[in-house]
Design a protein around this motif. Structure first.
Motif, PDB file in Angstrom:
ATOM      1  N   LEU A  59       0.830  -1.207   0.000  1.00 37.66           N
ATOM      2  CA  LEU A  59       0.000   0.000   0.000  1.00 37.66           C
ATOM      3  C   LEU A  59       0.862   1.255   0.000  1.00 37.66           C
ATOM      4  CD1 LEU A  59      -2.873  -0.834   2.517  1.00 37.66           C
ATOM      5  CD2 LEU A  59      -3.040  -0.643   0.039  1.00 37.66           C
ATOM      6  N   LEU A  60       1.938   1.222   0.776  1.00 39.89           N
ATOM      7  CA  LEU A  60       2.831   2.375   0.822  1.00 39.89           C
ATOM      8  C   LEU A  60       3.466   2.618  -0.540  1.00 39.89           C
ATOM      9  CD1 LEU A  60       4.117   4.583   2.545  1.00 39.89           C
ATOM     10  CD2 LEU A  60       5.880   2.937   3.224  1.00 39.89           C
ATOM     11  N   MET A  61       3.847   1.538  -1.219  1.00 39.81           N
ATOM     12  CA  MET A  61       4.428   1.678  -2.557  1.00 39.81           C
ATOM     13  C   MET A  61       3.412   2.252  -3.544  1.00 39.81           C
ATOM     14  SD  MET A  61       6.681  -1.822  -2.850  1.00 39.81           S
ATOM     15  CE  MET A  61       7.032  -1.514  -4.587  1.00 39.81           C
ATOM     16  N   VAL A  62       2.161   1.783  -3.451  1.00 41.06           N
ATOM     17  CA  VAL A  62       1.113   2.310  -4.331  1.00 41.06           C
ATOM     18  C   VAL A  62       0.899   3.797  -4.063  1.00 41.06           C
ATOM     19  CG1 VAL A  62      -1.345   2.201  -4.896  1.00 41.06           C
ATOM     20  CG2 VAL A  62      -0.044   0.086  -4.608  1.00 41.06           C
TER      21      VAL A  62
ATOM     22  N   SER B 171       1.332   6.827  -6.618  1.00 38.70           N
ATOM     23  CA  SER B 171       0.235   7.773  -6.848  1.00 38.70           C
ATOM     24  C   SER B 171       0.706   9.205  -6.674  1.00 38.70           C
ATOM     25  CB  SER B 171      -0.926   7.481  -5.891  1.00 38.70           C
ATOM     26  OG  SER B 171      -1.462   6.191  -6.120  1.00 38.70           O
ATOM     27  N   LEU B 172       1.563   9.438  -5.697  1.00 41.37           N
ATOM     28  CA  LEU B 172       2.105  10.775  -5.494  1.00 41.37           C
ATOM     29  C   LEU B 172       2.897  11.235  -6.713  1.00 41.37           C
ATOM     30  CD1 LEU B 172       3.211  10.553  -1.760  1.00 41.37           C
ATOM     31  CD2 LEU B 172       1.689  12.289  -2.711  1.00 41.37           C
ATOM     32  N   LEU B 173       3.647  10.324  -7.301  1.00 39.72           N
ATOM     33  CA  LEU B 173       4.411  10.678  -8.500  1.00 39.72           C
ATOM     34  C   LEU B 173       3.474  11.027  -9.657  1.00 39.72           C
ATOM     35  CD1 LEU B 173       7.289   8.023  -8.351  1.00 39.72           C
ATOM     36  CD2 LEU B 173       7.438  10.474  -7.860  1.00 39.72           C
TER      37      LEU B 173
ATOM     38  N   GLN C  59       9.989   5.713   9.019  1.00 44.83           N
ATOM     39  CA  GLN C  59      10.468   5.361   7.681  1.00 44.83           C
ATOM     40  C   GLN C  59       9.419   5.681   6.627  1.00 44.83           C
ATOM     41  OE1 GLN C  59      10.784   1.111   6.368  1.00 44.83           O
ATOM     42  NE2 GLN C  59      12.975   1.569   6.272  1.00 44.83           N
ATOM     43  N   ALA C  60       8.149   5.397   6.938  1.00 49.39           N
ATOM     44  CA  ALA C  60       7.078   5.674   5.983  1.00 49.39           C
ATOM     45  C   ALA C  60       6.986   7.169   5.696  1.00 49.39           C
ATOM     46  CB  ALA C  60       5.748   5.154   6.532  1.00 49.39           C
ATOM     47  N   LEU C  61       7.077   7.993   6.733  1.00 47.59           N
ATOM     48  CA  LEU C  61       7.007   9.439   6.537  1.00 47.59           C
ATOM     49  C   LEU C  61       8.199   9.937   5.720  1.00 47.59           C
ATOM     50  CD1 LEU C  61       5.793  10.674  10.040  1.00 47.59           C
ATOM     51  CD2 LEU C  61       4.489  10.651   7.917  1.00 47.59           C
ATOM     52  N   GLU C  62       9.357   9.370   5.973  1.00 48.09           N
ATOM     53  CA  GLU C  62      10.542   9.775   5.215  1.00 48.09           C
ATOM     54  C   GLU C  62      10.372   9.466   3.738  1.00 48.09           C
ATOM     55  OE1 GLU C  62      14.108  11.220   4.005  1.00 48.09           O
ATOM     56  OE2 GLU C  62      13.162  11.492   5.970  1.00 48.09           O
ATOM     57  N   ARG C  63       9.827   8.292   3.428  1.00 48.42           N
ATOM     58  CA  ARG C  63       9.605   7.917   2.035  1.00 48.42           C
ATOM     59  C   ARG C  63       8.571   8.829   1.372  1.00 48.42           C
ATOM     60  NH1 ARG C  63       8.756   1.491   2.343  1.00 48.42           N
ATOM     61  NH2 ARG C  63       7.914   1.870   0.244  1.00 48.42           N
ATOM     62  N   LEU C  64       7.489   9.116   2.071  1.00 50.27           N
ATOM     63  CA  LEU C  64       6.442   9.956   1.489  1.00 50.27           C
ATOM     64  C   LEU C  64       6.912  11.392   1.338  1.00 50.27           C
ATOM     65  CD1 LEU C  64       3.307   8.595   3.381  1.00 50.27           C
ATOM     66  CD2 LEU C  64       4.007   8.094   1.036  1.00 50.27           C
TER      67      LEU C  64
END
Length: 205
Positions: A71-74, A78-80, A135-140
């Motif tokens: 889900l995080l990858m999706v 989507s952000l891109l 880590q999730a926030l850093e990626r986003l």
């Protein structure tokens, strides 16, 4: 997390066990799922299983963590596509999961939907807890366009993302759990619109 013994297994052996776990947890509620059936289907000795995972809970958490990573990858993708618009990306994430929820391919959103549907008592916030929030926030953060947001402090972006995920996560969960019940996309739209415009009335308006 599984042991290093499991993580050092060849990928096909890891996948065989996780595929068996996905089938069992998709078919039955957690309390009824059988480790014996999982290891029989995976073709591994019972003793080997306990060299990989401490118990059924650790296996279940690792399995669901894998779906949360998807889900995080999706969401990142989507952000891109949405040029860093986090509100549009969250809507796209909901639409993706809603579209894929009926697919029964192993490791896919259909399997995750089935697991959630079989475990209605699962706390909705527990899903987000399976991710490393930092880590999730850093990626986003790398994919969000800050120029689209009203950021006034250095920490505002992280705080805003945390709020959005804490709101969107339960709505996503509820939409999956509800099956074909309507209204969840509209509810998400309404909540995101409130957060986008802000909640305090402009006295100068």
């Amino acid at each position: 997390m599984p042991s290093n013994t499991f993580l050092n297994l060849p990928e096909d052996k890891q996948n065989r066990l996780m595929d068996a776990a996905s089938r069992e947890f998709s078919a039955k509620p957690y309390n009824e799922a059988s480790i014996n059936k999982i290891i029989q289907e995976a073709g591994i000795p019972r003793g080997s299983f306990y060299m990989y995972f401490q118990d059924k809970e650790e296996l279940f958490r690792y399995l669901v963590h894998g779906y949360m990573e998807q889900l995080l990858m999706v969401l990142e993708e989507s952000l891109l596509r949405e040029s860093g618009d986090v509100f549009a990306a969250l809507r796209a994430l909901f639409d993706y999961v809603w579209e894929k929820r009926g697919e029964q391919s192993l490791g896919g959103m259909g399997a995750m939907s089935a697991i959630i549907s079989r475990n209605g008592g699962m706390q909705r916030g527990a899903l987000l807890d399976l991710l490393d929030s930092g880590q999730a926030l850093e990626r986003l953060r790398q994919s969000v366009n800050p120029e689209l947001l009203d950021l006034r402090r250095e920490e505002d972006l992280d705080d805003l993302l945390a709020v959005l995920l804490s709101v969107a996560g339960p709505l996503l969960y509820a939409g999956i759990e509800a099956g074909d019940a309507p209204g969840y996309r509209e509810h998400l739209d309404g909540i995101l619109d409130i957060l986008r415009r802000g909640m305090a009335k402009n006295k100068d308006a």
